[in-house]
Design a protein around this motif. Sequence first.
Motif, PDB file in Angstrom:
ATOM      1  N   GLN A 202      -8.829   1.913  -9.968  1.00 54.98           N
ATOM      2  CA  GLN A 202      -8.907   1.326  -8.675  1.00 54.98           C
ATOM      3  C   GLN A 202     -10.368   1.783  -8.253  1.00 54.98           C
ATOM      4  OE1 GLN A 202      -5.806   2.123  -6.014  1.00 54.98           O
ATOM      5  NE2 GLN A 202      -6.142   0.166  -4.671  1.00 54.98           N
TER       6      GLN A 202
ATOM      7  N   ASN B 210       0.974  -1.147   0.092  1.00 56.48           N
ATOM      8  CA  ASN B 210      -0.072   0.095  -0.246  1.00 56.48           C
ATOM      9  C   ASN B 210       0.982   1.173   0.168  1.00 56.48           C
ATOM     10  OD1 ASN B 210      -2.094  -1.792   2.153  1.00 56.48           O
ATOM     11  ND2 ASN B 210      -2.842  -0.862   0.170  1.00 56.48           N
ATOM     12  N   GLY B 211       0.456   2.333  -0.882  1.00 55.79           N
ATOM     13  CA  GLY B 211       1.013   3.415  -0.913  1.00 55.79           C
ATOM     14  C   GLY B 211       2.404   3.619  -1.502  1.00 55.79           C
TER      15      GLY B 211
ATOM     16  N   GLN C  78      -2.167  -6.554  -5.760  1.00 59.18           N
ATOM     17  CA  GLN C  78      -1.545  -7.029  -4.342  1.00 59.18           C
ATOM     18  C   GLN C  78      -1.739  -8.319  -4.082  1.00 59.18           C
ATOM     19  OE1 GLN C  78      -0.952  -4.122  -1.157  1.00 59.18           O
ATOM     20  NE2 GLN C  78      -2.363  -2.583  -2.019  1.00 59.18           N
TER      21      GLN C  78
ATOM     22  N   GLY D 266       2.779   3.987  -4.679  1.00 55.69           N
ATOM     23  CA  GLY D 266       2.877   4.831  -5.659  1.00 55.69           C
ATOM     24  C   GLY D 266       2.518   4.159  -6.950  1.00 55.69           C
ATOM     25  N   LYS D 267       1.640   2.991  -6.819  1.00 62.35           N
ATOM     26  CA  LYS D 267       1.315   2.161  -7.937  1.00 62.35           C
ATOM     27  C   LYS D 267       0.074   3.041  -8.829  1.00 62.35           C
ATOM     28  CE  LYS D 267      -0.176  -1.280  -5.585  1.00 62.35           C
ATOM     29  NZ  LYS D 267       0.321  -0.721  -4.164  1.00 62.35           N
ATOM     30  N   THR D 268      -0.785   3.542  -8.148  1.00 63.74           N
ATOM     31  CA  THR D 268      -2.079   4.185  -8.865  1.00 63.74           C
ATOM     32  C   THR D 268      -1.231   5.545  -9.387  1.00 63.74           C
ATOM     33  OG1 THR D 268      -3.645   3.201  -7.136  1.00 63.74           O
ATOM     34  CG2 THR D 268      -4.181   5.224  -8.207  1.00 63.74           C
ATOM     35  N   THR D 269      -0.541   6.169  -8.538  1.00 65.79           N
ATOM     36  CA  THR D 269       0.151   7.400  -9.157  1.00 65.79           C
ATOM     37  C   THR D 269       0.882   7.167 -10.592  1.00 65.79           C
ATOM     38  OG1 THR D 269       0.512   8.088  -6.782  1.00 65.79           O
ATOM     39  CG2 THR D 269       1.654   9.155  -8.605  1.00 65.79           C
TER      40      THR D 269
HETATM   41  N1  LIG Z   1      -3.864  13.380  -4.347  1.00 63.48           N
HETATM   42  C1  LIG Z   1      -2.809  12.999  -3.451  1.00 63.48           C
HETATM   43  N2  LIG Z   1      -2.243  13.962  -2.704  1.00 63.48           N
HETATM   44  C2  LIG Z   1      -1.478  13.692  -1.862  1.00 63.48           C
HETATM   45  N3  LIG Z   1      -0.709  12.656  -1.858  1.00 63.48           N
HETATM   46  C3  LIG Z   1      -1.200  11.535  -2.222  1.00 63.48           C
HETATM   47  C4  LIG Z   1      -2.379  11.609  -3.243  1.00 63.48           C
HETATM   48  N4  LIG Z   1      -2.692  10.399  -3.622  1.00 63.48           N
HETATM   49  C5  LIG Z   1      -1.916   9.540  -3.303  1.00 63.48           C
HETATM   50  N5  LIG Z   1      -1.010  10.205  -2.304  1.00 63.48           N
HETATM   51  C6  LIG Z   1      -0.013   9.582  -1.529  1.00 63.48           C
HETATM   52  O1  LIG Z   1       1.071   8.998  -2.503  1.00 63.48           O
HETATM   53  C7  LIG Z   1       1.593   7.872  -2.321  1.00 63.48           C
HETATM   54  C8  LIG Z   1       1.254   6.997  -3.214  1.00 63.48           C
HETATM   55  O2  LIG Z   1      -0.198   6.514  -3.577  1.00 63.48           O
HETATM   56  P1  LIG Z   1      -0.612   5.693  -4.463  1.00 63.48           P
HETATM   57  O3  LIG Z   1      -2.179   5.837  -4.352  1.00 63.48           O
HETATM   58  O4  LIG Z   1      -0.206   5.871  -5.888  1.00 63.48           O
HETATM   59  O5  LIG Z   1      -0.256   4.267  -3.751  1.00 63.48           O
HETATM   60  P2  LIG Z   1      -0.554   2.829  -4.119  1.00 63.48           P
HETATM   61  O6  LIG Z   1       0.521   2.276  -4.176  1.00 63.48           O
HETATM   62  O7  LIG Z   1      -1.481   2.763  -5.276  1.00 63.48           O
HETATM   63  O8  LIG Z   1      -1.376   2.235  -2.816  1.00 63.48           O
HETATM   64  P3  LIG Z   1      -2.695   1.257  -2.566  1.00 63.48           P
HETATM   65  O9  LIG Z   1      -2.062   0.082  -2.922  1.00 63.48           O
HETATM   66  O10 LIG Z   1      -2.921   1.613  -1.514  1.00 63.48           O
HETATM   67  O11 LIG Z   1      -3.603   1.585  -3.792  1.00 63.48           O
HETATM   68  C9  LIG Z   1       0.755   7.501  -0.882  1.00 63.48           C
HETATM   69  O12 LIG Z   1       1.725   7.780   0.084  1.00 63.48           O
HETATM   70  C10 LIG Z   1      -0.214   8.463  -0.711  1.00 63.48           C
HETATM   71  O13 LIG Z   1      -0.970   8.518   0.489  1.00 63.48           O
END
Ligand SMILES: Nc1ncnc2c1ncn2[C@@H]1O[C@H](COP(=O)(O)OP(=O)(O)OP(=O)(O)O)[C@@H](O)[C@H]1O
Length: 249
Positions: free
Chosen positions: A100, A53-54, A209, A56-59
């Motif tokens: 997602q 989690n967190g 995941q 950066g995958k979705t980013t």
């Molecule tokens: N809009 C936003 N503004 C600020 N920080 C953000 C934003 N979206 C995500 N983050 C932060 O950026 C980081 C990466 O987030 P992201 O959603 O890309 O993770 P992820 O790997 O997809 O997680 P998950 O498995 O929970 O979906 C995390 O620390 C999250 O809290």
Amino acid sequence: MTRFFLQLAADESEEIKLLTVTQLHQFYGGSHILRGLSFDVKIGEVTCLLGRNGVGKTTLLKVLMGLLPAKEGVVQWEGKTITGFKPHQRVHSGIAYVPQGREIFGRLTVEENLLMGLSRFPGSEAKEVPAFIYELFPVLLQMKHRRGGDLSGGQQQQLAIGRALASRPRLLILDEPTEGIQPSVIKEIGAVIKKLAARGDMAILLVEQFYDFAAELADQYIVMSRGEIVQQGRGGNMEAEGVRGLVTI
Ligand SMILES: Nc1ncnc2c1ncn2[C@@H]1O[C@H](COP(=O)(O)OP(=O)(O)OP(=O)(O)O)[C@@H](O)[C@H]1O
Ligand SMILES: [Mg+2]
């Protein structure tokens, strides 16, 4: 002339890279979220991107779709730089994205949701849901007049994938399609992903995941941790290369 043909032969012998990402960086305010990511996605393959989690995958997926601008780095699609393309231009180029949490239209019917996926085509080609969507997901045919919001979570995920496929993408990007879904539907979604990859004319980038699901499908795997790629390899080697321990809690 000879050189021209030699060059052609060399290109043909290479595996076809649909998507190439080079040194991608992204920030949320002052937080450095993506830290120099580089990888390729190949045609006919399922690339699984894993990470806790967190990380950066979705980013990353949002940057690939143009929903977030890349701060630094290059995204190439079929050899052409698309880093500055808007989301709809990427859809037109053949990239489809299932976010997602699915994001289907709850008040529209299943059929109307699927028709939304045809928006890249001219009006005459966007009037009817292509038969192959209902063949891949028979449940959507049964439910075609029901409202999206009345479907179960698993059916909504199938609808979201069906809608993305309606645009006839060459790259399908899926963000955690198994999240919160019952095992029988997870199996069906896995079978569809396998079928699509076996066709050989498209690529799938799957963020997951659920380790067992990813390991079953991956041709290539990529593990992310805190915005960086910490390991990558071939899907068949995931267990031997200790990926389970890197991504499970
Ligand atoms: N809009 C936003 N503004 C600020 N920080 C953000 C934003 N979206 C995500 N983050 C932060 O950026 C980081 C990466 O987030 P992201 O959603 O890309 O993770 P992820 O790997 O997809 O997680 P998950 O498995 O929970 O979906 C995390 O620390 C999250 O809290
Ligand atoms: Mg995410």
